[in-house]
Scaffold this motif. Structure first.
Motif, PDB file in Angstrom:
ATOM      1  N   UNK A  14      -2.514   8.791  -5.080  1.00  0.00           N
ATOM      2  CA  UNK A  14      -1.439   7.878  -5.457  1.00  0.00           C
ATOM      3  C   UNK A  14      -1.874   6.895  -6.539  1.00  0.00           C
ATOM      4  N   UNK A  15      -3.171   6.613  -6.627  1.00  0.00           N
ATOM      5  CA  UNK A  15      -3.669   5.681  -7.635  1.00  0.00           C
ATOM      6  C   UNK A  15      -3.752   6.347  -8.996  1.00  0.00           C
ATOM      7  N   UNK A  16      -3.875   7.667  -9.019  1.00  0.00           N
ATOM      8  CA  UNK A  16      -4.072   8.395 -10.274  1.00  0.00           C
ATOM      9  C   UNK A  16      -2.899   8.190 -11.222  1.00  0.00           C
ATOM     10  N   UNK A  17      -3.212   8.252 -12.507  1.00  0.00           N
ATOM     11  CA  UNK A  17      -2.174   8.145 -13.515  1.00  0.00           C
ATOM     12  C   UNK A  17      -1.704   9.511 -13.964  1.00  0.00           C
ATOM     13  N   UNK A  18      -1.364   9.619 -15.243  1.00  0.00           N
ATOM     14  CA  UNK A  18      -0.826  10.878 -15.777  1.00  0.00           C
ATOM     15  C   UNK A  18      -1.685  11.435 -16.903  1.00  0.00           C
ATOM     16  N   UNK A  19      -2.874  10.860 -17.100  1.00  0.00           N
ATOM     17  CA  UNK A  19      -3.757  11.297 -18.180  1.00  0.00           C
ATOM     18  C   UNK A  19      -4.833  12.224 -17.637  1.00  0.00           C
ATOM     19  N   UNK A  41       0.848  -1.195   0.000  1.00  0.00           N
ATOM     20  CA  UNK A  41       0.000   0.000   0.000  1.00  0.00           C
ATOM     21  C   UNK A  41       0.881   1.242   0.000  1.00  0.00           C
ATOM     22  N   UNK A  42       0.281   2.363  -0.346  1.00  0.00           N
ATOM     23  CA  UNK A  42       0.975   3.645  -0.273  1.00  0.00           C
ATOM     24  C   UNK A  42       0.920   4.234   1.133  1.00  0.00           C
ATOM     25  N   UNK A  43      -0.186   4.007   1.819  1.00  0.00           N
ATOM     26  CA  UNK A  43      -0.432   4.705   3.085  1.00  0.00           C
ATOM     27  C   UNK A  43      -0.273   3.838   4.318  1.00  0.00           C
ATOM     28  N   UNK A  44      -0.317   2.532   4.156  1.00  0.00           N
ATOM     29  CA  UNK A  44      -0.253   1.649   5.313  1.00  0.00           C
ATOM     30  C   UNK A  44      -1.538   1.588   6.103  1.00  0.00           C
ATOM     31  N   UNK A  45      -2.579   2.233   5.621  1.00  0.00           N
ATOM     32  CA  UNK A  45      -3.843   2.277   6.362  1.00  0.00           C
ATOM     33  C   UNK A  45      -4.679   1.036   6.096  1.00  0.00           C
ATOM     34  N   UNK A  46      -5.509   0.696   7.071  1.00  0.00           N
ATOM     35  CA  UNK A  46      -6.464  -0.396   6.880  1.00  0.00           C
ATOM     36  C   UNK A  46      -7.459  -0.034   5.789  1.00  0.00           C
ATOM     37  N   UNK A  47      -7.720   1.268   5.631  1.00  0.00           N
ATOM     38  CA  UNK A  47      -8.661   1.722   4.605  1.00  0.00           C
ATOM     39  C   UNK A  47      -8.175   1.345   3.214  1.00  0.00           C
ATOM     40  N   UNK A  48      -6.893   1.570   2.932  1.00  0.00           N
ATOM     41  CA  UNK A  48      -6.364   1.265   1.610  1.00  0.00           C
ATOM     42  C   UNK A  48      -6.334  -0.234   1.355  1.00  0.00           C
ATOM     43  N   UNK A  49      -5.937  -0.990   2.368  1.00  0.00           N
ATOM     44  CA  UNK A  49      -5.927  -2.446   2.219  1.00  0.00           C
ATOM     45  C   UNK A  49      -7.327  -2.958   1.897  1.00  0.00           C
ATOM     46  N   UNK A  50      -8.321  -2.462   2.608  1.00  0.00           N
ATOM     47  CA  UNK A  50      -9.712  -2.892   2.427  1.00  0.00           C
ATOM     48  C   UNK A  50     -10.219  -2.493   1.037  1.00  0.00           C
TER      49      UNK A  50
END
Length: 411
Positions: free
Chosen positions: A231-236, A151-160
């Protein structure tokens, strides 16, 4: 009528049990010590990002070769590592970086060529190849029995957030062999088998919807919007975020050009595309000047090559809607087909509710919280929700894009 040649799942790296998920559980690490530097960064990625050190740490890396990657699972693990590091490098500073350095760009482009994916954190990097059961004996049938590897954040929210998609993929996997058999049954004129398959498909869609709604249990909208989504966003279509031209993949030639890619998105899930294909569902853009399905088909280029080719092969033989048309007067098929499409529409409707809560409301919360909440509660069908919160009716939504780069609410 002669039955068509049905795609063989193993030819596309798929199984009847796991569908588009890997048949083998993704490895938690690359065991070869040569890649220890990559693994060390990923093991500490949230802290490194939090300390604003990601670019310094990456710039100090050597350019590692991909020659020591042996199995497909290892190539996928390398892709996950490099994709996460690249996105962290781009978005982990006070302003985004327009350049991905050689330490990441060189191996990332090689890995992506091998796996037939674009050099960006796709749905495969975030979800399909980024999970493990918490013990070897457990399966991917239950959310509580899985964990996210990176994960980027280490949060349970991102994992979930990622695990919800993994659970949906696992729950939906049985639909793939089921509907391939239904396609064969159509050519044999076996209406009963097709109807039974549609009944089962409907039940699975209901289960998937229930899994999707579990997003609210452990992924808080505020955390997702303010800490994870960037962090999930791309470059478009990211000019508003500070990337007007996209990014440069610096491989040391000095003549590299800007590239633009959409970030990870559930629109890149091959499973959902399979649902549409076998049911004959078509997507029409709200902008009538754009070609039909163009965003949908664009998202297929973000899938692993074998999955994309599987969908192309299924598209050539999908015939359930054609079968329905030929025997429309027979309620034995029209009723279960309508129920199945309604279940799919309900799933999409719940997804729009989720997008509204996690993105639309959060983006306007400081200015128009009350008005945004009304968007969620005043309408109940997917069509009216889209109309009520489209940019044409709410100017504040203009410029709001999904992580894959699409204009949010028209899609």
């Amino acid at each position: 009528m002669m039955a068509p040649l049905i795609p063989v799942l193993r030819d596309f790296g798929m199984t009847a049990e796991t569908g588009f998920l890997p048949a083998e559980v993704p490895p938690a690490t690359l065991l070869n010590p040569y890649y220890e530097k990559w693994e060390t960064i990923l093991a500490n990625l949230p802290a490194i990002i939090g300390d604003h050190r990601i670019r310094v740490v990456v710039d100090e890396l050597p350019v590692l070769s991909t020659a020591h990657l042996r199995t497909c699972a290892e190539w996928r693990r390398a892709y996950v590592l490099l994709a996460f590091m690249s996105h962290a490098y781009i978005w982990g500073g006070t302003i985004p970086s327009e350049r991905i350095p050689r330490q990441l760009a060189v191996p990332l482009l090689e890995v992506c060529e091998y796996l037939e994916v674009p050099p960006v954190a796709t749905y495969s990097a975030l979800c399909l190849w980024n999970f493990q059961p918490t013990t070897p004996a457990e399966s991917t049938d239950h959310l509580e029995e899985m964990t996210t590897l990176v994960t980027f954040t280490g949060t349970a929210d991102e994992k979930w957030f990622y695990l919800i998609s993994v659970a949906i993929e696992r729950a939906g996997a049985p639909v793939i062999p089921l509907m391939l058999e239904a396609i064969v049954a159509h050519y044999a004129g076996d209406l009963s088998t097709v109807a039974t398959a549609l009944h089962t498909f409907t039940k699975i869609l209901d289960r998937i919807t229930a899994i999707l709604l579990r997003m609210y249990e452990r992924c808080r909208p505020y955390v997702f919007y303010n800490h994870i989504r960037r962090f999930i966003a791309g470059s478009k279509n990211m000019a508003g975020a500070g990337l007007p031209n996209g990014v440069i993949y610096d491989i040391g030639l000095g003549s590299e050009e800007y590239r633009q890619y959409g970030g990870g998105s559930n629109a890149q899930s091959s499973l959902f595309h399979f649902f549409d294909i076998v049911l004959g569902v078509e997507h029409h853009p709200t902008d009538t000047t754009r070609p039909r399905d163009n965003f949908v088909h664009e998202m297929r280029s973000y899938m692993p090559g074998p999955h994309h080719r599987f969908l192309e092969d299924v598209s050539k033989i999908a015939n359930i809607h054609e079968f329905l048309t030929s025997c429309r007067s027979d309620g034995r098929l029209s009723a279960p087909y309508s129920a199945c499409v309604s279940a799919l529409a309900n799933l999409r409707n719940k997804h729009i509710h989720l997008v509204t809560r996690y993105i639309v409301i959060q983006s306007h919360k400081s200015r128009t919280l009350l008005g945004a909440e009304r968007l969620l509660t005043s309408q109940t069908t997917s069509g009216t929700i889209i109309r009520s919160i489209s940019p044409n009716n709410n100017p504040e939504n203009e410029g709001l894009h999904g992580t894959a780069g699409s204009s949010m609410m028209p899609f």
